[in-house]
Design a protein around this motif. Sequence first.
Motif, PDB file in Angstrom:
ATOM      1  N   ILE A 160      82.112 -54.419  18.939  1.00  8.76           N
ATOM      2  CA  ILE A 160      80.900 -55.224  19.099  1.00  8.76           C
ATOM      3  C   ILE A 160      81.101 -56.572  18.405  1.00  8.76           C
ATOM      4  O   ILE A 160      81.641 -56.642  17.300  1.00  8.76           O
ATOM      5  N   PHE A 161      80.698 -57.620  19.064  1.00 12.23           N
ATOM      6  CA  PHE A 161      80.681 -58.942  18.430  1.00 12.23           C
ATOM      7  C   PHE A 161      79.229 -59.367  18.318  1.00 12.23           C
ATOM      8  O   PHE A 161      78.471 -59.298  19.298  1.00 12.23           O
ATOM      9  N   SER A 162      78.823 -59.783  17.137  1.00 12.85           N
ATOM     10  CA  SER A 162      77.430 -60.219  16.974  1.00 12.85           C
ATOM     11  C   SER A 162      77.385 -61.498  16.143  1.00 12.85           C
ATOM     12  O   SER A 162      78.303 -61.779  15.358  1.00 12.85           O
ATOM     13  N   GLU A 163      76.332 -62.250  16.333  1.00 12.22           N
ATOM     14  CA  GLU A 163      76.112 -63.457  15.539  1.00 12.22           C
ATOM     15  C   GLU A 163      74.628 -63.607  15.264  1.00 12.22           C
ATOM     16  O   GLU A 163      73.775 -63.074  15.991  1.00 12.22           O
ATOM     17  N   ASN A 164      74.330 -64.317  14.216  1.00  8.50           N
ATOM     18  CA  ASN A 164      72.952 -64.574  13.836  1.00  8.50           C
ATOM     19  C   ASN A 164      72.646 -66.056  14.030  1.00  8.50           C
ATOM     20  O   ASN A 164      73.329 -66.915  13.475  1.00  8.50           O
ATOM     21  N   ILE A 165      71.639 -66.342  14.857  1.00  3.88           N
ATOM     22  CA  ILE A 165      71.198 -67.725  15.070  1.00  3.88           C
ATOM     23  C   ILE A 165      69.713 -67.771  14.742  1.00  3.88           C
ATOM     24  O   ILE A 165      68.861 -67.417  15.564  1.00  3.88           O
ATOM     25  N   ASN A 166      69.414 -68.169  13.543  1.00  2.54           N
ATOM     26  CA  ASN A 166      68.035 -68.170  13.040  1.00  2.54           C
ATOM     27  C   ASN A 166      67.379 -69.512  13.363  1.00  2.54           C
ATOM     28  O   ASN A 166      67.795 -70.556  12.844  1.00  2.54           O
ATOM     29  N   LEU A 167      66.365 -69.471  14.235  1.00  2.00           N
ATOM     30  CA  LEU A 167      65.690 -70.691  14.675  1.00  2.00           C
ATOM     31  C   LEU A 167      64.268 -70.782  14.137  1.00  2.00           C
ATOM     32  O   LEU A 167      63.467 -71.572  14.637  1.00  2.00           O
ATOM     33  N   GLU A 168      63.964 -69.994  13.116  1.00  2.00           N
ATOM     34  CA  GLU A 168      62.592 -69.967  12.595  1.00  2.00           C
ATOM     35  C   GLU A 168      62.150 -71.324  12.061  1.00  2.00           C
ATOM     36  O   GLU A 168      60.988 -71.692  12.162  1.00  2.00           O
ATOM     37  N   GLU A 169      63.084 -72.080  11.494  1.00  2.50           N
ATOM     38  CA  GLU A 169      62.741 -73.382  10.926  1.00  2.50           C
ATOM     39  C   GLU A 169      63.298 -74.539  11.752  1.00  2.50           C
ATOM     40  O   GLU A 169      63.185 -75.693  11.352  1.00  2.50           O
ATOM     41  N   LYS A 170      63.895 -74.224  12.896  1.00  5.90           N
ATOM     42  CA  LYS A 170      64.540 -75.267  13.694  1.00  5.90           C
ATOM     43  C   LYS A 170      63.504 -76.107  14.418  1.00  5.90           C
ATOM     44  O   LYS A 170      62.614 -75.585  15.089  1.00  5.90           O
ATOM     45  N   LYS A 171      63.612 -77.427  14.291  1.00  6.33           N
ATOM     46  CA  LYS A 171      62.623 -78.332  14.881  1.00  6.33           C
ATOM     47  C   LYS A 171      63.173 -79.140  16.048  1.00  6.33           C
ATOM     48  O   LYS A 171      62.420 -79.832  16.723  1.00  6.33           O
ATOM     49  N   GLU A 172      64.476 -79.092  16.296  1.00 12.83           N
ATOM     50  CA  GLU A 172      65.075 -79.908  17.343  1.00 12.83           C
ATOM     51  C   GLU A 172      65.852 -79.031  18.330  1.00 12.83           C
ATOM     52  O   GLU A 172      66.349 -77.964  17.974  1.00 12.83           O
TER      53      GLU A 172
END
Length: 654
Positions: free
Chosen positions: A509-521
């Motif tokens: 399994i390949f996994s990644e974390n992309i946290n956009l909770e604070e992303k504004k752009e």
Amino acid sequence: MKTFSALLIIMFLLCVPVRSQNETTEKDAAETLFLQEKFADALPIFIRSLQADSTDIIVNYRAGLCYLHSRSQKSQSIPFLERAIGLYERSGSTAELPVVAYKWLADAYHQAYQFDKAIAGYEKYKKLLDPSLTEDQKETAETDWKLDMCRVGKTLDGLAAPMVLKKSGSGKVPVNTVSPGSYSSFLSADQSKMTITFKREGKAETHDEDARYYEAIVPPVKQDSTFVVDPKIKFEKKNKNETTIATSVDGQIVLNYRDENGRAGLYTTSLNGNAWTFPEKLDKAVNTSGWEQDECVSADGNVMYFTSNRKGGFGGKDIYVCRKLEDGEWSKAQNLGPVINTPYDEEAPFIHPDGITLYFSSNGRQTVGHYDIFSSTLHGGNWSMPVNVGFPIDSTHDLLPEIHETPVVKAKVQSKKKNKEPEVVAADKKENYLIAFSNLNGAPLTLLKGSLTVPEGKEAGPVRILIRDNKNNRTNAVYYSDSASGKFAMILPPAANNNVTYARPGYLIFSENINLEEKKESFEKRLPMELLAIEKNNKMVLNNIFFEQDKAILDPTSSIALDDLLLFLRKNPSLVVEFDNIITAKENMKMNARLSQERAEAVTAYLKANGIPEERLIAKGSTVKMKRVGSKEALQSMELRIIESQDKTMLTTQ
């Protein structure tokens, strides 16, 4: 000599009536074509006639109407209609000219964005109508409606939405040069795939272009930055219209409608390698006895908007919405309500990938053309009052938005061009344009794209890609990489802690974390990767395992990744694996060594508590001295390494 001169005179006299007779015959032929509404065929004859006599009022009038009935050269009608009316008025109105010529000239001004002239022309035409006649009363009402459109046009003029406008592709666009036309185009989010509707010969010969051709769906091929299609493509011989109406974000699912004896049936087909599956009809929650088309699915695939004239609406065509249920079926369709729908027609809905911005066409609101494009945003379950998007997207022609990508809206538009000298064109085509808004007010968007490869000698195939929210443990979307190329493209849900997992039987399994909770752009992320087989010493990085600050306590947002590990180990019961927690720091190395060991043990303890035998699990802590200048915060990562397989049973991830 006298005899030779006399012969010349006789020959000349004989030729004159023949030439005059030919002109009369050609003029009669043009008149017949005009009355049959074969305007493209009649126009060149009228032009030739005017080259011989430019003062013929009726021929100027006819030529003007031919241009006015074209798709893209309507403004060319203006000089002919102006000349016809001018000659008529200078004659003291003794010549013949239909009163409706004043309306046609006003229409031409309107189409050319000359709103002041159009308003004056419509007002003049109204004065020539007889209010006591029923037909003239209808004309007055229609003229008032057109006056309103011109006034709206004046308010929109100069208020263009910020964007870059270009034909789809770069420079010359072959998909726009195919005769008799291509339209209803859809791009994948990464602009690597396109489907278009292509007109193909098949119906009986007729002057009506739309009635002469059947519609068929074609996937053009991308060469460099341009999409091309073979104009000699061979179609399946079936006399039905099939039109593209939407595609999934990754371009691997196409939604289309078929003309079923006067009804529009909605179908879906998907890409399997290099071949498309046989279209499947959607269920009765969407397909009714009404005309359903213009389907659009949200970026996450869970919400569908479509147009229908089914009973129970607000009149004309309305926009409806369905939501995907837990069993994968669609919910009962709901009307979007009176804020969006009017007693007239609302068509071509397109939901932006932000999930809250809806674009659609309407002829029931204040428009500058018969149809204009409007936008509305969803807040707290309620749609805002639709707003006209303005120039240059809106035009005095009918408009239906057609395509989307991220963060782009695509629409079929008419470009404003300065008048050129009249030229005769036998046929006009619909074309495709790209419109990129520079300041959308919706949520920021993230386009994740890349390619998945497998080790040499291993069989390629589709990889299942799950997008889940670590915070609420909800699956937001499921995608598959292209089984032939390994490429993928997807829109990530905004304001979410995204766990993106790539899985294929026989591979880690390949996994990644992309946290956009604070992303504004909005931004784009490219991610090439190689999947590793389940073999000794191969590793997978566990990017979605989280701990409380400076502690060995698993954070609740790790639950999805931990459950994935449980499933992986249960499906591969012979594996012995090592969990290595690595802390990279500049100081406190002894403390961090102890912490990294405790964190690895926390993961193995969770797995043991859920039934994985202790002898299959090894916990290891590691520390790495940070070399990066200026960073004080310690970094941590978790890796799983395959130590051995106790037997040679089939290894799998799913």
